[in-house]
Each structure stands twice: as C-alpha cells, then as structure tokens.
Design a protein around this motif. Structure first.
Motif, mmCIF file in Angstrom:
data_model
loop_
_atom_site.group_PDB
_atom_site.id
_atom_site.type_symbol
_atom_site.label_atom_id
_atom_site.label_comp_id
_atom_site.label_asym_id
_atom_site.label_seq_id
_atom_site.Cartn_x
_atom_site.Cartn_y
_atom_site.Cartn_z
ATOM 1 N N LEU A 180 0.767 -1.104 0.151
ATOM 2 C CA LEU A 180 0.002 0.008 -0.281
ATOM 3 C C LEU A 180 0.850 1.316 0.037
ATOM 4 O O LEU A 180 0.204 2.236 -0.424
ATOM 5 N N SER A 181 2.343 1.119 0.428
ATOM 6 C CA SER A 181 2.995 2.375 0.435
ATOM 7 C C SER A 181 3.765 2.509 -0.832
ATOM 8 O O SER A 181 4.489 3.420 -0.748
ATOM 9 N N ASN A 209 0.816 5.533 9.878
ATOM 10 C CA ASN A 209 -0.650 6.292 9.387
ATOM 11 C C ASN A 209 -1.403 5.172 8.562
ATOM 12 O O ASN A 209 -1.605 5.080 7.490
ATOM 13 N N GLU A 212 -4.720 6.253 6.699
ATOM 14 C CA GLU A 212 -4.187 6.823 5.290
ATOM 15 C C GLU A 212 -4.096 5.746 4.261
ATOM 16 O O GLU A 212 -4.473 5.893 3.050
ATOM 17 N N LEU A 213 -3.194 4.847 4.683
ATOM 18 C CA LEU A 213 -2.815 3.478 3.627
ATOM 19 C C LEU A 213 -4.178 2.905 3.295
ATOM 20 O O LEU A 213 -4.373 2.663 2.090
ATOM 21 N N GLU A 215 -7.148 3.816 3.064
ATOM 22 C CA GLU A 215 -8.003 4.730 2.140
ATOM 23 C C GLU A 215 -7.457 5.071 0.881
ATOM 24 O O GLU A 215 -8.365 5.539 0.060
ATOM 25 N N ARG A 216 -6.531 4.770 0.538
ATOM 26 C CA ARG A 216 -5.673 4.945 -0.592
ATOM 27 C C ARG A 216 -6.311 3.962 -1.693
ATOM 28 O O ARG A 216 -7.005 2.772 -1.340
ATOM 29 N N PRO A 217 -6.525 4.492 -2.939
ATOM 30 C CA PRO A 217 -7.154 3.350 -3.881
ATOM 31 C C PRO A 217 -6.432 1.999 -3.951
ATOM 32 O O PRO A 217 -6.950 1.376 -4.805
ATOM 33 N N ALA A 218 -5.116 2.348 -3.786
ATOM 34 C CA ALA A 218 -4.414 0.974 -4.005
ATOM 35 C C ALA A 218 -4.950 -0.404 -2.956
ATOM 36 O O ALA A 218 -4.833 -1.348 -3.546
ATOM 37 N N ARG A 252 -13.773 -1.588 1.505
ATOM 38 C CA ARG A 252 -13.169 -2.087 0.410
ATOM 39 C C ARG A 252 -13.605 -3.659 -0.009
ATOM 40 O O ARG A 252 -13.258 -4.040 -1.038
#
Length: 292
Positions: A180-181, A209, A212-213, A215-218, A252
């Motif tokens: 994810l990062s 975080n 935040e990870l 919630e990313r589209p990834a 998700r």
C-alpha cells in the motif's frame, strides 16, 4: 466414522482412499500378529478398529484422530510435532466441537457471501473491542475454507496489533503495508505450513499512518486483484474502538462478518458498529458470538 476391518489381508490397496485400519497399521508399524489381535478384539467387543487398537495399547487417541484426518483429507498436526500455534484448533482438533462450529459457519458463508450467484467479495471480520478473538476466528475460518479445496487467502489488515504471522509462523518483514505504501516487495504471500490451499499475507512493517494507507485506492485495487487469484479472501481488522480502520476495510472488501464476545461485548457498541458498516455499504454476512 472409523472403518471396520474383517481380516488382516483385506487391507485397501495403496493409491485408493484407505480405511482407518490401513492408516493406523502404517503409522504405528503394526505387525500382522498385532493387527490380528486388534481384529479379534474388535469382533469380540463389537467396536471399531481404532477403538480396539487404543484399548490394546497399540495406538493412542491421537493416532486415531490422525488417521481420520488422513482419511477425510483434513489438516492435522499430531502431538509431538506441534510447532503450530495452539489457537489453530481446526488443525490440532479437527473433529472437536469448536472445529465443527467453524464448519457450520463456513456453510452459512458459502450460501451468503461466497455463492456463485453473489458478486465476488472479500470478507472482513470485524468486532467492537480488543480481545474479541478476530485473529483466532480469521485463522480458523481460513483453514476450514481451505479444506474445500479452493485457494484461500487470509490477509492481516490489523495495522494496530497484527497477529496472523504469529499464528502461522510466517515472516513479517514485508506484507500489506509495503504494497500500500508503494514499495516493491517480494514474498508478501506465504503458503501456510501443512495446510494445502491456504495462504497468508502478513501486515509487514507497522506503519505510522494505517488509516491513510487503507483509504488509498491501492487497497481497493489490491482486493480486486486478489479476488481474481483466490477463491476466498478473509481479512483481519483492528477493533472498531481503535478508529475507523475496520469500517474502511469492510467497505473495500464488500462484506463484513461481525464478531461479538460472550459476556463482554456491549449491545450499544455492537449496534453502533452495525450502523457504521451499513453506512459503509458493506454486505452484512451475520453476527457470530465467540464463546472461546
């Protein structure tokens, strides 16, 4: 179900599904004389071969369970070879009442979430508080799903307190957080030892975080890709009391199973989490009460 043996020379040929007598004889290296003694005791008492072998001191209860697991193709780790975590009761006690409860839950999920008539979804296991047993539940549910023969992945998305790598004894140097990062990492999915068709994706390095990870589209893209490669994807989550992670993960994944703990979970916390999951548009697969 413990097959009956009538004569020592009527053992099932190798290569076919073998009866309990074959399996116990092979595991304990029984002589023909010992087998005949077991068969005689079996006929006189009207018991099964395994019971007779145990009564005569030629096998143990663990030997009989191991033979049953081989006959019915269930993963089982015999006593004396148990480096496996004791929480994995579906492998250490595959015919116990708790393992049977997991198979009953599996049957419900096959109809409600994993049915061919349903859209493809991953399943997030969520609960209100710490200590509800999510990792225990995810791990054992993964085992019983893998018993069906399909490729099953259990993913650790609990960035707050990951445990799945400990339960399955896999490395945790790389995993979901690295993907994810945006780090290029290898070996983020491991096959579970001695459990065919079961795979584990650990958290990897715990990020500062986590929300935040997630919630990313990834993360959504990753779940979609994994659903193409695996028949079942089960995801461990942090408790809802730790923040919004669980609701984001459930959204998700597409489906959520809510876990409550007997004599511990409060109804207001449970109802609040249900409302949050419904608002996140996750399909509610049901509520399970953990008595363990």
């Amino acid at each position: 179900m413990d097959g009956t043996l009538t004569r020592a020379d009527e053992l099932t040929p190798a290569g076919e599904d073998r009866c309990i007598g074959d399996l116990i004889r092979e595991k304990k290296h029984l002589t023909e004389k010992q087998v005949e003694a077991i068969v005689t005791y079996q006929k006189e008492r009207g018991v099964r071969f395994g019971e007779a072998a145990v009564a005569l001191g030629l096998a143990t209860d663990s030997d009989v369970v191991f033979a049953l697991s081989q006959q019915f193709h269930y993963p089982y780790t015999p006593e004396g070879q148990r480096d496996i975590h004791p929480d994995l009761i579906t492998t250490t006690q595959p015919f116990g009442h708790r393992a049977e409860a997991f198979r009953a839950i599996r049957s419900q999920l096959m109809m409600r979430v994993f049915s061919p008539t349903e859209p493809r979804r991953a399943l997030a296991v969520v609960s209100p508080d710490h200590g509800d047993g999510r990792s225990y539940f995810v791990a054992n549910l993964g085992v019983v799903l893998a018993q069906l023969g399909g490729r099953t992945l259990i993913m650790d998305a609990n960035f707050r307190n990951p445990r799945l790598h400990e339960l399955f004894g896999v490395p945790n140097g790389s995993g979901l957080s690295g993907i994810l990062s945006g780090r290029q990492e290898e070996n983020v999915i491991y096959q579970a030892s001695d459990i065919p068709s079961l795979f584990v994706m650990p958290v990897g390095i715990t990020p500062p975080n986590p929300l935040e990870l997630l919630e990313r589209p990834a993360f959504r893209l990753l779940v979609t890709e994994l659903l193409r490669k695996f028949d079942h994807v089960i995801v461990d989550t942090p408790p809802a009391s730790s923040g919004s992670d669980a609701a984001v993960i459930a959204s998700r994944c597409g489906a959520a199973l809510l876990l409550a703990r007997k004599d511990s979970t409060r109804m207001n916390g449970l109802n609040g989490l249900i409302e949050t999951l419904v608002a996140a548009s996750a399909k509610m697969a049901g509520v399970v009460v953990n008595e363990y």
